[in-house]
Enzyme design. Structure first.
Site, PDB file in Angstrom:
ATOM      1  CG  PHE A 235      -1.090 -17.335   2.131  1.00 13.02           C
ATOM      2  CD1 PHE A 235      -0.810 -16.109   1.561  1.00 13.02           C
ATOM      3  CD2 PHE A 235      -1.350 -17.390   3.480  1.00 13.02           C
ATOM      4  CE1 PHE A 235      -0.787 -14.948   2.332  1.00 13.02           C
ATOM      5  CE2 PHE A 235      -1.332 -16.241   4.259  1.00 13.02           C
ATOM      6  CZ  PHE A 235      -1.052 -15.019   3.677  1.00 13.02           C
ATOM      7  N   GLY A 506      -7.218 -14.092 -10.501  1.00 15.36           N
ATOM      8  CA  GLY A 506      -8.493 -13.508 -10.141  1.00 15.36           C
ATOM      9  C   GLY A 506      -8.866 -12.292 -10.957  1.00 15.36           C
ATOM     10  CB  THR A 588      -4.470  -3.516  -3.472  1.00 15.03           C
ATOM     11  OG1 THR A 588      -4.727  -3.214  -4.847  1.00 15.03           O
ATOM     12  CG2 THR A 588      -5.506  -2.831  -2.601  1.00 15.03           C
ATOM     13  CD  GLN A 592      -1.945  -9.566  -2.773  1.00 19.23           C
ATOM     14  OE1 GLN A 592      -1.800 -10.697  -3.192  1.00 19.23           O
ATOM     15  NE2 GLN A 592      -2.361  -9.326  -1.541  1.00 19.23           N
ATOM     16  CD  GLU A 659      -0.152 -17.567  -6.880  1.00 18.20           C
ATOM     17  OE1 GLU A 659      -0.070 -18.761  -6.549  1.00 18.20           O
ATOM     18  OE2 GLU A 659      -0.892 -17.158  -7.792  1.00 18.20           O
TER      19      GLU A 659
END
Length: 696
Positions: A235, A506, A588, A592, A659
């Site tokens: 995080f 990423g 995924t 998230q 995020e």
């Protein structure tokens, strides 16, 4: 930009590393197999400011199994002491309570911890300052804030516009200290031999860790190898090395080649690995009676450490979110005798959007305009800060779709009107945005390793986000082969350069490198290639980034219930609707998004680290006193996203989603509580003692 023809991309593929993780076969940093390890336990200061006058290690050294004791008086010298957080044991100064002032190395972790407790330290104590206030006498303007943004911006005449506005909001919102608390504690194994230095580290970036740590010891980057194939969350806190990494290397430096293992305790993590700075945010809005903004001022006071500056970009989101001809943002810091703050999921955007989106809800109430309609009326056609067109701004679509799915039409615009048994019921909304960051300098290597097998190598990190799986999907799509034909290697600084897993960058960054390598590989070697054929390529710069503003957007919807007698708050429903470009892996991605939303719920109702000003330390150092939302706190939570691809962002058409789920979600909870009760809580977290006195 030529987008990939999606074959493997977008599928809800199960995690390739899932079985290894649930069976315990995936080694994390502390679990890596090394021969004959020694164990290290830090010694921490028990004062907040002063000097170490003397250290008595006799009792610790007398314990059977103790191998070494490091102190500020005898530790190896570092070659570079310019980083105030990392240059530990180099002098006798104490800058904050919990600072590493020594360490014990022993045959077992238990012996090391016991012996560390026997070390006697005498201090020359000095008065300390650990309290953040809006009028702190030491407030200053940093040269810039995190990610390189200017500290202040000022456009138009904000004061005149506020003075002439038909409707104004002028409120102050505060957020407390929050600690990241990933499931895997920060840990490392350091091995220092004549052949080189190896570190197994729980890090979000092996190359970033190597670049930061190697100069401290006078090493060239390629003399330090950092390995991290599996990381149990971060995080942001694992986005850069911290003092414990340096301690492990110092201990290994004089261990005679024996590996040294260090895992921080949960309590130590509250002092050593960063945290979200508390904020005090004054927001002033000016608008016409119909809710159209004429002025926006977002001014933030937050803390940094006296030993090293970290300036959170809390007001930056307000520069882009809504159209207002007169805008001001400002950041002021107080340098306190506290540990260094650091990244915490969506640093800046998360606390900033909380305050801004609650303020927008207050403006909607003052204007008598529906909160969704208010946001629609202030949606800018172009980036208000640069004037650039958006690569894809679909906030209004997210708001409209979410309102339909969530049943927004059932919301009573008058607070405290809906009652169900013993509970007041309300609905809240908030917007979200997060930049589509792309980090430079990423490279990938592709090798045709065997018949029908491609080896894809990049020094990326999987911190629990699914990188092992998503990068495999991207590689398969770019190479035009089955996912099963790709063997991915990540998490090692011996692999091609990769940026840190942070800023939701990423996949944007590493995926671009893999696509570039795949396309170059096909140009170099054709199809089918010869066995052993290899190509290394660096991700090219994106010329579109200068022409377009690339941001993801979203809308949060929350139902809150507040008990009429006790003020207890429950959140039975949350929905997030997002515009994040193309989904790489639907499974995924959803994980998230709802993970971020859950953290926002936790921020809104639970999370608060409390620092005792008398002694300078955080007293909430465990999961009993620092509560994080658990299963019982999260009922019906869902996240959906628009079917789109951002052709300007990267060849995958994605924008990153790690995020944005936490941005705005806390505000939506606060706004729902207000709609349920008529009580507006501006200081997080929203606890029953803040709600109960104002209940009807």
């Amino acid at each position: 930009m030529t987008l990939l023809d999606p074959q493997a991309i977008g599928a809800p593929m199960a995690r390739l590393d899932g079985r290894a993780k649930v069976t315990g076969a995936a080694p994390y940093a502390f679990e890596q197999r090394v021969d004959d390890p020694a164990y290290l336990h830090p010694i921490q200061s028990t004062i907040a400011r002063g000097r170490v006058a003397a250290v008595d290690t006799d009792a610790a050294r007398a314990i059977d199994g103790v191998l070494d004791v490091l102190t500020v008086f005898d530790a190896p010298e570092l070659a570079d002491t310019s980083d105030g957080e990392l240059s530990i044991l180099q002098d006798d100064r104490v800058h904050f309570r919990g600072q590493i002032i020594g360490g014990v190395v022993a045959e077992t972790a238990e012996i090391a911890r016991h012996a560390a407790g026997l070390v006697q330290v005498r201090y020359t104590e000095e008065s300390h300052d650990v309290e953040l206030t809006a009028d702190h006498p030491g407030l200053y303007t940093p040269e810039q804030v995190n990610a390189g943004y200017p500290s202040d911006t000022d456009e138009g005449d904000v004061e005149a516009a506020l003075a002439s506005a038909e409707v104004t909001v002028d409120q102050t919102y505060s957020t407390p200290i929050e600690h990241n608390n990933p499931m895997e504690p920060h840990a490392a194994i350091a091995i220092w031999t004549a052949d080189g230095v190896t570190m197994y580290d729980s890090t979000q970036g092996v190359h970033a860790a190597r670049k930061a740590l190697a100069p401290l010891f006078g090493l060239e980057p390629d003399q330090l190898r950092v390995i991290a194939p599996h990381v149990g969350g971060g995080f942001g806190s694992k986005g850069a090395p911290h003092a414990h990494d340096v301690l492990a290397l110092l201990a290994a430096q004089r261990s005679g080649g024996r590996p040294v293992k260090l895992a921080l305790t949960r309590q130590q993590m509250f002092a050593l690995v960063g945290y979200r700075t508390p904020t005090i945010q004054r927001i002033r809005l000016g608008a016409n009676q119909d809710g159209t903004l004429t002025a926006l001022a977002h001014e933030v006071v937050e803390q940094t450490s006296a030993v090293k500056e970290y300036a959170e970009q809390t007001a930056v989101t307000s520069r882009k979110m809504y159209a207002a001809p007169n805008r001001r943002t400002a950041h002021r810091l107080a340098a306190l005798d506290v540990p260094v703050p650091f990244w915490f999921r969506a640093p800046g955007e998360c606390p900033g959007a909380y305050a801004a989106e609650v303020a927008m809800d207050e403006l909607a109430a003052a204007c008598g305009v529906d909160p969704i309609e208010l946001r629609v009326r202030n949606d800018p056609e172009v980036d208000p800060e640069t004037g650039n067109p958006w690569s894809g701004r679909h906030l209004v679509e997210c708001l409209r779709l979410g309102a339909e799915r969530f049943g927004w039409s059932s919301r009573d615009p008058v607070p405290a009107q809906r009652v169900s048994g013993d509970w007041y019921v309300g609905l809240g909304v908030a917007s979200a945005t997060y930049p589509a960051m792309q980090m430079p300098g990423n490279s990938a290597r592709i090798t045709y390793a065997d018949e029908g097998r491609y080896l894809v190598q990049i020094g990326a990190a999987d911190i629990g986000t699914g990188t092992w799986t998503t990068l495999t999907q991207i590689a398969a799509d770019a190479l035009g082969c089955d996912v099963a034909a790709v063997d991915l290697q990540i998490g090692d600084s011996a692999l091609p350069e990769a940026s840190v897993a942070g800023g939701s960058s990423g996949i944007n960054s590493w995926g671009r490198a893999i696509v570039a390598a795949a396309r170059q590989f096909r140009r170099d070697h054709g199809d089918p290639p010869a066995i052993g054929a290899t190509t290394v390529a660096e991700a090219p710069e994106n010329p579109e980034s200068e022409k377009f503003t690339m941001q993801s957007f979203g809308a949060h919807f929350v139902e809150a219930r507040v008990n009429r007698d006790t003020g207890e708050i429950r959140v039975p429903r949350m929905l997030g609707v997002f515009s994040i470009g193309r989904a790489i892996n639907a499974r995924t991605l959803r994980s998230q998004l709802i993970g971020g939303m859950t953290m926002g719920l936790s921020m809104a109702l639970h999370e608060e680290s409390v620092r005792d000003p008398r002694f300078g330390h955080v007293v909430t150092q465990d999961f009993a006193t620092y509560h994080i939302s658990a299963h019982a706190d999260v009922a019906d939570i869902d996240a959906i996203w628009l079917d789109e691809a951002d052709e300007h962002a990267n060849p995958m058409g994605s924008r990153g989603a790690g995020e944005i789920g936490i941005v705005g979600s806390a505000a939506a909870v606060v706004n729902a509580v207000y709609n349920a009760t008529g009580v507006r809580v501006r200081d997080l977290p929203v606890t029953l003692d803040k709600v109960l006195p104002g209940l009807p």
